[in-house]
Write a protein that holds these residues in place. Structure first.
Motif, PDB file in Angstrom:
ATOM      1  N   LYS A  40       0.865  -1.181   0.000  1.00 22.10           N
ATOM      2  CA  LYS A  40       0.000   0.000   0.000  1.00 22.10           C
ATOM      3  C   LYS A  40       0.901   1.229   0.000  1.00 22.10           C
ATOM      4  N   ALA A  41       0.428   2.288  -0.629  1.00 24.33           N
ATOM      5  CA  ALA A  41       1.276   3.486  -0.722  1.00 24.33           C
ATOM      6  C   ALA A  41       0.432   4.741  -0.580  1.00 24.33           C
ATOM      7  N   ARG A  42       1.087   5.801  -0.188  1.00 21.45           N
ATOM      8  CA  ARG A  42       0.415   7.103  -0.087  1.00 21.45           C
ATOM      9  C   ARG A  42       1.332   8.188  -0.633  1.00 21.45           C
ATOM     10  N   SER A  43       0.783   9.371  -0.803  1.00 20.69           N
ATOM     11  CA  SER A  43       1.612  10.491  -1.278  1.00 20.69           C
ATOM     12  C   SER A  43       2.330  11.122  -0.077  1.00 20.69           C
ATOM     13  N   ARG A  95       6.143   9.867  -6.181  1.00 23.45           N
ATOM     14  CA  ARG A  95       6.488  11.157  -6.798  1.00 23.45           C
ATOM     15  C   ARG A  95       5.338  11.692  -7.653  1.00 23.45           C
ATOM     16  N   LEU A  96       4.771  10.818  -8.492  1.00 29.57           N
ATOM     17  CA  LEU A  96       3.672  11.247  -9.362  1.00 29.57           C
ATOM     18  C   LEU A  96       2.446  11.663  -8.568  1.00 29.57           C
ATOM     19  N   ASN A  97       2.267  11.035  -7.405  1.00 30.19           N
ATOM     20  CA  ASN A  97       1.072  11.333  -6.614  1.00 30.19           C
ATOM     21  C   ASN A  97       1.306  12.416  -5.569  1.00 30.19           C
ATOM     22  N   SER A  98       2.539  12.909  -5.478  1.00 28.88           N
ATOM     23  CA  SER A  98       2.849  13.938  -4.483  1.00 28.88           C
ATOM     24  C   SER A  98       3.029  15.320  -5.095  1.00 28.88           C
ATOM     25  N   PHE A  99       3.329  15.365  -6.388  1.00 27.38           N
ATOM     26  CA  PHE A  99       3.592  16.652  -7.037  1.00 27.38           C
ATOM     27  C   PHE A  99       2.703  16.779  -8.269  1.00 27.38           C
ATOM     28  N   ILE A 100       2.059  17.940  -8.428  1.00 31.42           N
ATOM     29  CA  ILE A 100       1.253  18.149  -9.629  1.00 31.42           C
ATOM     30  C   ILE A 100       2.179  18.165 -10.843  1.00 31.42           C
ATOM     31  N   ASN A 101       3.306  18.840 -10.683  1.00 33.05           N
ATOM     32  CA  ASN A 101       4.291  18.860 -11.764  1.00 33.05           C
ATOM     33  C   ASN A 101       5.458  17.949 -11.408  1.00 33.05           C
ATOM     34  N   ALA A 102       5.245  16.657 -11.594  1.00 32.36           N
ATOM     35  CA  ALA A 102       6.326  15.719 -11.310  1.00 32.36           C
ATOM     36  C   ALA A 102       7.273  15.748 -12.502  1.00 32.36           C
ATOM     37  N   ALA A 224      19.158  10.706 -35.116  1.00 34.78           N
ATOM     38  CA  ALA A 224      18.763   9.879 -33.969  1.00 34.78           C
ATOM     39  C   ALA A 224      19.978   9.575 -33.093  1.00 34.78           C
ATOM     40  N   HIS A 225      19.791   9.707 -31.784  1.00 34.70           N
ATOM     41  CA  HIS A 225      20.874   9.402 -30.845  1.00 34.70           C
ATOM     42  C   HIS A 225      20.403   8.353 -29.856  1.00 34.70           C
ATOM     43  N   ARG A 226      21.246   7.365 -29.618  1.00 39.10           N
ATOM     44  CA  ARG A 226      20.953   6.327 -28.640  1.00 39.10           C
ATOM     45  C   ARG A 226      21.590   6.781 -27.324  1.00 39.10           C
ATOM     46  N   VAL A 227      20.780   7.005 -26.303  1.00 43.18           N
ATOM     47  CA  VAL A 227      21.344   7.498 -25.036  1.00 43.18           C
ATOM     48  C   VAL A 227      20.785   6.692 -23.864  1.00 43.18           C
ATOM     49  N   LYS A 228      21.449   6.840 -22.720  1.00 43.52           N
ATOM     50  CA  LYS A 228      21.025   6.135 -21.515  1.00 43.52           C
ATOM     51  C   LYS A 228      20.519   7.168 -20.500  1.00 43.52           C
ATOM     52  N   ILE A 229      19.314   6.932 -19.979  1.00 45.30           N
ATOM     53  CA  ILE A 229      18.784   7.836 -18.948  1.00 45.30           C
ATOM     54  C   ILE A 229      19.516   7.515 -17.654  1.00 45.30           C
ATOM     55  N   GLU A 230      20.130   8.520 -17.059  1.00 43.27           N
ATOM     56  CA  GLU A 230      20.824   8.309 -15.794  1.00 43.27           C
ATOM     57  C   GLU A 230      19.801   8.421 -14.667  1.00 43.27           C
ATOM     58  N   ILE A 231      19.491   7.298 -14.046  1.00 44.11           N
ATOM     59  CA  ILE A 231      18.556   7.322 -12.920  1.00 44.11           C
ATOM     60  C   ILE A 231      19.281   6.769 -11.707  1.00 44.11           C
ATOM     61  N   ASN A 232      19.349   7.577 -10.664  1.00 47.94           N
ATOM     62  CA  ASN A 232      19.950   7.108  -9.416  1.00 47.94           C
ATOM     63  C   ASN A 232      19.236   7.790  -8.252  1.00 47.94           C
ATOM     64  N   ASP A 233      19.666   7.488  -7.042  1.00 46.02           N
ATOM     65  CA  ASP A 233      18.930   8.002  -5.877  1.00 46.02           C
ATOM     66  C   ASP A 233      18.966   9.526  -5.779  1.00 46.02           C
ATOM     67  N   GLN A 234      19.891  10.147  -6.491  1.00 44.53           N
ATOM     68  CA  GLN A 234      19.949  11.611  -6.439  1.00 44.53           C
ATOM     69  C   GLN A 234      18.851  12.267  -7.259  1.00 44.53           C
ATOM     70  N   ASN A 235      18.310  11.524  -8.249  1.00 41.57           N
ATOM     71  CA  ASN A 235      17.256  12.144  -9.068  1.00 41.57           C
ATOM     72  C   ASN A 235      15.971  11.307  -9.141  1.00 41.57           C
ATOM     73  N   LEU A 236      15.864  10.302  -8.277  1.00 44.18           N
ATOM     74  CA  LEU A 236      14.646   9.477  -8.275  1.00 44.18           C
ATOM     75  C   LEU A 236      13.416  10.308  -7.928  1.00 44.18           C
ATOM     76  N   PHE A 237      13.584  11.200  -6.950  1.00 45.42           N
ATOM     77  CA  PHE A 237      12.493  12.078  -6.539  1.00 45.42           C
ATOM     78  C   PHE A 237      12.594  13.426  -7.245  1.00 45.42           C
ATOM     79  N   ASN A 238      11.529  14.212  -7.124  1.00 49.47           N
ATOM     80  CA  ASN A 238      11.584  15.583  -7.620  1.00 49.47           C
ATOM     81  C   ASN A 238      12.658  16.364  -6.881  1.00 49.47           C
ATOM     82  N   ASN A 239      13.242  17.309  -7.581  1.00 45.23           N
ATOM     83  CA  ASN A 239      14.189  18.229  -6.961  1.00 45.23           C
ATOM     84  C   ASN A 239      13.380  19.315  -6.265  1.00 45.23           C
TER      85      ASN A 239
END
Ligand SMILES: [Zn+2]
Length: 320
Positions: A40-43, A95-102, A224-239
């Protein structure tokens, strides 16, 4: 950083609404959890968004895990069993449920190989695509050159404490032995190309989570460019920024007399801010109409007058 736990903020059904997450929506499809497992989760609350504002590279994992544990309830299994991919998914949900502009993830390509211009592209959270574990996971892989069967497992919650710097680190997280990360790193580095490929393809076949390799078309020349999205704990949440949080709260208090406390849901604060913005705009429009009406009702000036008498000053209208 010493994080003090408030036992009362956890899992208090009376203070917060929780929503049940369908395990089939998780990247793992809930496949490796007990049949009766529930999530179960909440914002996030105002207090938690303030906590998020203290995130710096050194405490990012700690803060992500702390916020995740506050905003989720796991039933019939523990965080230790939660897969890293599902952890990431749950954080995106919060994140999506806590910020209108996620806001999403920004990808910068310093120089397009086609037109030499810089490309900056934002991938929205909702546009992220996931790979799902849609088949049974086989927890070992045979390495023919070494002639051994290596136990493997999908990285889990506690693996979030390891900093993944390269592909070998990522492979090491999958090795299910009691060796240290350093020992695993040496082992993987010394594998023959053949064995490494066998291990890597087993991992790729069983990978679940965000599809990080994406294709971006240059907005200037279309290459066209093939790139990798950098996802880590520093950017998992909104800034988030503490001064902006406090400014929002202060403005709402000023224009609506609402006293926003730490237990408010943050998304409600953002909604409140939008309502107030709308009210202020409406007030501004009404005032503009009043001004226009007052002007039209003013006695017509003599043809020879060069300047109109000054208008009485209008009450100042608050702006956001
Ligand atoms: Zn280009």
């Amino acid at each position: 950083m010493n994080i003090r736990k408030d036992p009362n903020i956890n899992h208090n059904y009376d203070n917060f609404n929780f929503w049940q997450i369908d395990l089939k929506e998780l990247p793992s499809r809930g496949r490796l959890y007990p049949k009766n497992a529930k999530i179960k989760a909440r914002s996030m609350s105002v207090l938690e968004v303030k906590f998020l504002a203290t995130l710096v590279p050194g405490n990012a994992t700690n803060i992500c895990n702390e916020l995740l544990e506050k905003c989720t309830i796991l039933e019939n299994f523990s965080y230790d069993d939660l897969l890293l991919a599902d952890r990431e998914f749950l954080i995106f949900w919060i994140r999506l449920n806590s910020f209108i502009n996620a806001n999403g993830f920004v990808i910068t390509i310093p120089e397009c190989s086609g037109c030499k211009k810089q490309i900056e592209y934002t991938i929205k959270l909702l546009d992220l695509e996931f790979k799902y574990l849609d088949h049974p996971f086989i927890n070992s892989v045979y390495l023919s050159d070494l002639d051994i069967t290596l136990p493997v497992r999908i990285p889990r919650y506690r693996d979030s404490s390891f900093i993944v710097e390269d592909d070998i680190d990522e492979v090491c997280l999958w090795i299910d032995t009691d060796n240290s990360m350093e020992e695993k790193y040496t082992f993987v580095s010394n594998l023959t190309a053949n064995d490494f490929m066998a291990l890597k393809s087993h991992i790729d076949d069983n990978y679940c989570g965000v599809i990080k390799e994406v294709t971006i078309d240059c907005p200037h020349c279309g290459k066209a460019h093939r790139v990798k999205i950098e996802i880590n704990d520093q950017n998992l949440f909104n800034n988030v920024d503490l001064s902006q949080i406090l400014e929002t709260i202060t403005r709402i208090a000023k224009y609506s007399n609402l006293q926003i406390t730490n237990d408010w849901s943050w998304v409600e604060v953002e909604v409140e801010q939008q309502i107030i913005n709308k009210m202020i705009n409406e007030e501004n429009e009404a005032n503009q109409k009043e001004i226009a009406k007052a002007k039209s009702q003013m006695p017509s000036m003599g043809a020879h007058r060069t300047s109109a008498p000054s208008m009485p000053s209008m009450p100042s209208v608050p702006h956001f």
